[in-house]
Design a protein around this motif. Structure first.
Motif, PDB file in Angstrom:
ATOM      1  N   SER A  20      62.164  51.319  39.491  1.00 31.40           N
ATOM      2  CA  SER A  20      62.331  50.577  40.734  1.00 31.40           C
ATOM      3  C   SER A  20      60.979  50.132  41.250  1.00 31.40           C
ATOM      4  CB  SER A  20      63.012  51.452  41.797  1.00 31.40           C
ATOM      5  OG  SER A  20      64.286  51.874  41.386  1.00 31.40           O
ATOM      6  N   CYS A  21      60.962  48.966  41.874  1.00 32.53           N
ATOM      7  CA  CYS A  21      59.749  48.445  42.501  1.00 32.53           C
ATOM      8  C   CYS A  21      60.129  47.966  43.893  1.00 32.53           C
ATOM      9  CB  CYS A  21      59.171  47.303  41.680  1.00 32.53           C
ATOM     10  SG  CYS A  21      57.717  46.521  42.419  1.00 32.53           S
ATOM     11  N   ALA A  22      59.744  48.737  44.896  1.00 33.55           N
ATOM     12  CA  ALA A  22      60.065  48.408  46.275  1.00 33.55           C
ATOM     13  C   ALA A  22      58.918  47.627  46.898  1.00 33.55           C
ATOM     14  CB  ALA A  22      60.337  49.682  47.071  1.00 33.55           C
ATOM     15  N   ARG A  70      67.283  42.335  40.797  1.00 28.41           N
ATOM     16  CA  ARG A  70      66.740  42.623  42.120  1.00 28.41           C
ATOM     17  C   ARG A  70      67.860  42.779  43.131  1.00 28.41           C
ATOM     18  NH1 ARG A  70      64.246  37.048  44.542  1.00 28.41           N
ATOM     19  NH2 ARG A  70      66.103  35.772  44.333  1.00 28.41           N
ATOM     20  N   ASP A  71      67.566  43.530  44.179  1.00 30.87           N
ATOM     21  CA  ASP A  71      68.455  43.731  45.311  1.00 30.87           C
ATOM     22  C   ASP A  71      67.706  43.236  46.532  1.00 30.87           C
ATOM     23  OD1 ASP A  71      69.875  44.707  47.504  1.00 30.87           O
ATOM     24  OD2 ASP A  71      70.561  46.484  46.418  1.00 30.87           O
ATOM     25  N   ASN A  72      68.058  42.041  47.007  1.00 32.42           N
ATOM     26  CA  ASN A  72      67.330  41.452  48.123  1.00 32.42           C
ATOM     27  C   ASN A  72      67.459  42.282  49.399  1.00 32.42           C
ATOM     28  OD1 ASN A  72      66.406  39.307  46.589  1.00 32.42           O
ATOM     29  ND2 ASN A  72      68.194  38.045  47.052  1.00 32.42           N
ATOM     30  N   ALA A  73      68.611  42.900  49.589  1.00 31.04           N
ATOM     31  CA  ALA A  73      68.825  43.691  50.799  1.00 31.04           C
ATOM     32  C   ALA A  73      67.880  44.890  50.859  1.00 31.04           C
ATOM     33  CB  ALA A  73      70.270  44.160  50.860  1.00 31.04           C
ATOM     34  N   VAL A  77      63.099  45.467  43.124  1.00 23.87           N
ATOM     35  CA  VAL A  77      63.336  44.937  41.780  1.00 23.87           C
ATOM     36  C   VAL A  77      63.481  46.119  40.838  1.00 23.87           C
ATOM     37  CG1 VAL A  77      62.308  43.660  39.862  1.00 23.87           C
ATOM     38  CG2 VAL A  77      62.165  42.757  42.186  1.00 23.87           C
ATOM     39  N   TYR A  78      64.441  46.007  39.928  1.00 23.62           N
ATOM     40  CA  TYR A  78      64.716  47.091  38.994  1.00 23.62           C
ATOM     41  C   TYR A  78      64.419  46.663  37.558  1.00 23.62           C
ATOM     42  CZ  TYR A  78      67.400  48.770  42.992  1.00 23.62           C
ATOM     43  OH  TYR A  78      67.780  49.174  44.253  1.00 23.62           O
TER      44      TYR A  78
END
Length: 116
Positions: A20-22, A70-73, A77-78
């Protein structure tokens, strides 16, 4: 822009991991996020990237085994890594591209070790 990578660990060959990359800070300026990796004694190499329009690109060595999403919320990015091989052992870094030539920002690395 600040990037926080996580999810590394030790896995047997054939196994899976999800990195994961926050992102935080001026995330509106990010055009793309990429994953790179650096194995011991080797140069850092590109692994995968995803643009703000969800266009993806992969290194030939991981195509078909790794998936970037990716999860924009969650501003995250995974990198889903399947069928891992010992050659995938490396420190994995996420990076953000803001301009036309990047990466411009780097996260700290997360170590992935694949045992045979």
């Amino acid at each position: 822009v600040q990037l926080q990578a996580s999810g590394g660990g030790l896995v047997q060959a054939g196994g899976s991991l999800r990195l994961s990359c926050a992102a935080s800070g001026s995330i509106f300026s990010i055009n793309a996020v990429a994953w790179y990796r650096q194995a011991p004694g080797k140069r850092r190499e590109f692994v995968a990237s995803i643009t703000r329009r969800d266009s993806t690109n992969y290194a030939s060595s991981v195509k078909g085994r790794f998936t970037i999403s990716r999860d924009n919320a969650k501003n995250t990015v995974y990198l889903q890594m399947n069928s891992l091989k010992p050659d995938d052992t490396a420190v994995y870094y996420c990076a953000a591209v803001v301009g036309d030539i990047g990466p411009d920002y780097w996260g700290q690395g997360t170590l992935v070790t694949v045992s045979s």
